[in-house]
Scaffold this active site. Structure first.
Site, PDB file in Angstrom:
ATOM      1  CB  CYS A  17      -0.956  -0.039   1.190  1.00  0.00           C
ATOM      2  SG  CYS A  17      -2.306   1.159   1.109  1.00  0.00           S
ATOM      3  CB  ILE A  18       0.654   4.471   1.779  1.00  0.00           C
ATOM      4  CG1 ILE A  18       1.296   5.861   1.657  1.00  0.00           C
ATOM      5  CG2 ILE A  18       0.464   4.086   3.242  1.00  0.00           C
ATOM      6  CD1 ILE A  18       1.370   6.394   0.244  1.00  0.00           C
TER       7      ILE A  18
END
Length: 281
Positions: free
Chosen positions: A193-194
């Site tokens: 993800c991030i």
């Protein structure tokens, strides 16, 4: 007939009889040979090498670093769960960590708006860890073979200030030190993800993916790829069910919920990331 019997008996005794004593030739039995073997050869089973037991396969020890509980202000719960399921299936030994610090803020997940409430990152992470979570300050890199960091806005708010400063962000000091130590020790890092932005900030020039670099309904956070490039790293476009492996830096990344994908596809992509991370451990 008497001569034939005499020769056979002499052969068993280790001699061949014939002519005078100067013509006699002695045959000594090989070690372990049975007298019934007229050629003095050892039985085949005595020549077999002893069987060695197969070496035991040690379970990989993995540190999973959390940032709270809940997509908007902590760890993305489904990503964390996917990481833990795949690690469990692979037989890894897992210990979870989180910083003992206040969250940047608390978000009402029904409304997506901040509240006045205060919460602690470690205490919130305990919700995911079923109570078994340790202060990040106590993480000893030498105790682990790899580290994995799930995503969620907690990465951008509690493990860094990316949510406010973007590519000019700073990383939580303890975490920055830990990531550098894993890298220096040649131990793999898995991020989804991030969370790959942590690697982009700490490991200049590394290769990673946050999915695709063209924004659309399916990829609403594609601008993150541009920020990664501006930080001097190579972004590699990957689909949600794929992961990118930076062999040189032992960094494995996948986009997870940076893509508006079905849960099972995110789960599968996280699984690829976990598997590739363990291969490098």
């Amino acid at each position: 007939m008497d001569l034939f019997v005499t020769c056979m008996m002499s052969s068993v005794a280790g001699q061949v009889v014939g002519g005078d004593s100067s013509d006699r030739q002695e045959y000594k039995l090989s070690p372990g040979a049975q007298p019934s073997d007229p050629n003095g050869r050892a039985p085949l089973h005595n020549k077999s090498a002893p069987t060695k037991p197969a070496p035991a396969i040690m379970a990989k020890r993995v540190a999973v670093i959390l940032s709270g509980c809940g997509v908007y202000d902590g760890t993305e719960i489904h990503e964390a769960s996917a990481v833990l399921v795949h690690l469990s299936r692979a037989g890894a030994k897992v210990q979870m960590f989180a910083p003992d610090a206040d969250q940047m803020h608390v978000v009402n997940h029904c409304e997506g708006k901040p509240t006045e409430e205060k919460r602690n990152v470690l205490q919130e992470s305990a919700r995911i860890a079923r109570g078994e979570v340790t202060d990040l300050a106590k993480l000893n890199v030498s105790d682990f073979d790899a580290a994995i960091i799930p995503g969620g806005f907690g990465v951008a708010k509690n493990l860094s200030d990316w949510a406010v400063k973007n590519k000019d962000c700073t990383i939580q000091p303890q975490l920055e030190k830990i990531i550098k130590m894993f890298h220096q020790a040649g131990k793999p890092l898995g991020m989804c993800c991030i969370s790959p932005i942590l690697a982009a900030k700490i490991l200049p020039g590394c290769e990673l993916t946050v999915g695709q670099d063209k924004e659309c309904k399916m990829w609403p956070y594609a601008q993150t790829a541009d920020a990664v490039k501006e930080m001097g790293c190579k972004h590699v476009n990957k689909d949600v069910e794929e992961a990118h492996v930076d062999v040189k830096n032992k960094l494995v990344t996948t986009c997870a919920f940076m893509c508006n994908a079905p849960f099972h596809k995110v789960f599968d992509g996280v699984g690829v990331m976990v598997q590739e991370t363990l291969k490098l451990a």
